[in-house]
Design an enzyme around this catalytic site. Structure first.
Site, PDB file in Angstrom:
ATOM      1  N   LEU A  54       0.817  -1.256  -0.058  1.00 55.60           N
ATOM      2  CA  LEU A  54      -0.055   0.050   0.135  1.00 55.60           C
ATOM      3  C   LEU A  54       0.754   1.178  -0.110  1.00 55.60           C
ATOM      4  O   LEU A  54       1.865   0.973   0.421  1.00 55.60           O
ATOM      5  CB  LEU A  54      -0.929   0.028   1.292  1.00 55.60           C
ATOM      6  N   ASP A  55       0.556   2.344  -0.566  1.00 56.93           N
ATOM      7  CA  ASP A  55       1.375   3.606  -0.595  1.00 56.93           C
ATOM      8  C   ASP A  55       1.265   3.965   0.881  1.00 56.93           C
ATOM      9  O   ASP A  55       0.582   3.465   1.508  1.00 56.93           O
ATOM     10  CB  ASP A  55       0.501   4.582  -1.375  1.00 56.93           C
ATOM     11  N   GLN A  56       2.608   4.770   1.046  1.00 53.91           N
ATOM     12  CA  GLN A  56       2.802   5.454   2.320  1.00 53.91           C
ATOM     13  C   GLN A  56       1.648   5.911   3.099  1.00 53.91           C
ATOM     14  O   GLN A  56       1.281   5.771   4.175  1.00 53.91           O
ATOM     15  CB  GLN A  56       3.840   6.335   2.354  1.00 53.91           C
TER      16      GLN A  56
END
Length: 235
Positions: A62-64
């Site tokens: 997942l993106d930050q």
């Protein structure tokens, strides 16, 4: 990976899997510029506290600044078993997103090949030279100038949802990379990240061999953003 306490929620754990609720702002795995404070650091620390020495094996990313459900394998077998399902496209992921503007259609399919921008390498763009990419969406709630959508990525490209929603003219609220800065309301922005939450994840369990689904409720900042837009509608 250096063990250290990092906050994350636990949705499920068994001998094969750890399903976490990842807070926004936390990087999944150490990378250049992010050697500590990652989910990997926190999970390894959590296991050590329980007397378990394990390698951190995230099955996906997942993106930050994306919150929500993320699956971590506790052994090589489980990692391979679920990863194979990702490769075959049989894992179902659903996301909740708040987008700018209200899509004209109540549901739709976005198809557009995605590749790195040749100039700004950290950005992805829709281009004929890109990898085939497809995203389904449905409008869940309409606001004034925004909408809550449920999104199902049918492929797994980096930044796919963010790129595809921008491509159809509805970038995510709070997404400065793909939508530009948010206007301030009363001196502050309604949300300080892209409004994207990994709501659920469904696949065949490596132990039971039956299909399972794990879900996480949206976090506080996402709920506050929804209230912000609901008040605008009500007002």
């Amino acid at each position: 990976v250096v063990p250290e306490p990092v906050p994350f929620g636990i949705l499920h754990e068994d001998e094969h899997l750890l399903i976490v609720d990842k807070p926004a702002g936390i990087v999944v795995h150490p990378t250049k510029g992010h050697y500590s404070g990652t989910l990997a650091n926190g999970v390894v620390h959590y296991w050590l506290q329980r007397g378990e020495i394990r390698k951190f094996r995230p099955i996906h990313r997942l993106d930050q600044d994306t919150s929500g459900v993320l699956a971590v394998a506790k052994n090589a077998y489980a990692h391979q078993f679920v990863n194979d399902q990702f490769e075959r496209g049989t894992v179902k992921k659903t996301y909740l997103a708040v987008v700018r503007g209200v899509p004209a259609a109540s549901e739709g399919l976005v198809e557009g090949p995605i590749a790195r921008d040749p100039v700004q390498r950290h950005i992805r763009i829709v281009t004929p030279e890109g990898a085939p990419s497809a995203t389904r969406y449905e409008v869940v709630e309409r606001f004034r100038g925004a909408a809550l959508v449920r999104v199902v990525p049918l492929t797994g490209r980096t930044h796919q949802i963010r790129v595809h929603m921008k491509h159809i003219g509805h970038p995510l609220v709070g997404d400065e990379l793909y939508g530009g800065p948010e206007p301030e309301v009363g001196g502050e922005r309604p949300i300080s990240r892209q409004a994207l939450h990994a709501e659920s994840l469904s696949f065949v369990h490596p132990g039971t061999k039956s299909r399972v689904e794990y879900s996480a409720p949206p976090p506080e900042d996402f709920l506050r953003l929804l209230e912000h837009f609901r008040e605008k509608v009500g007002g």
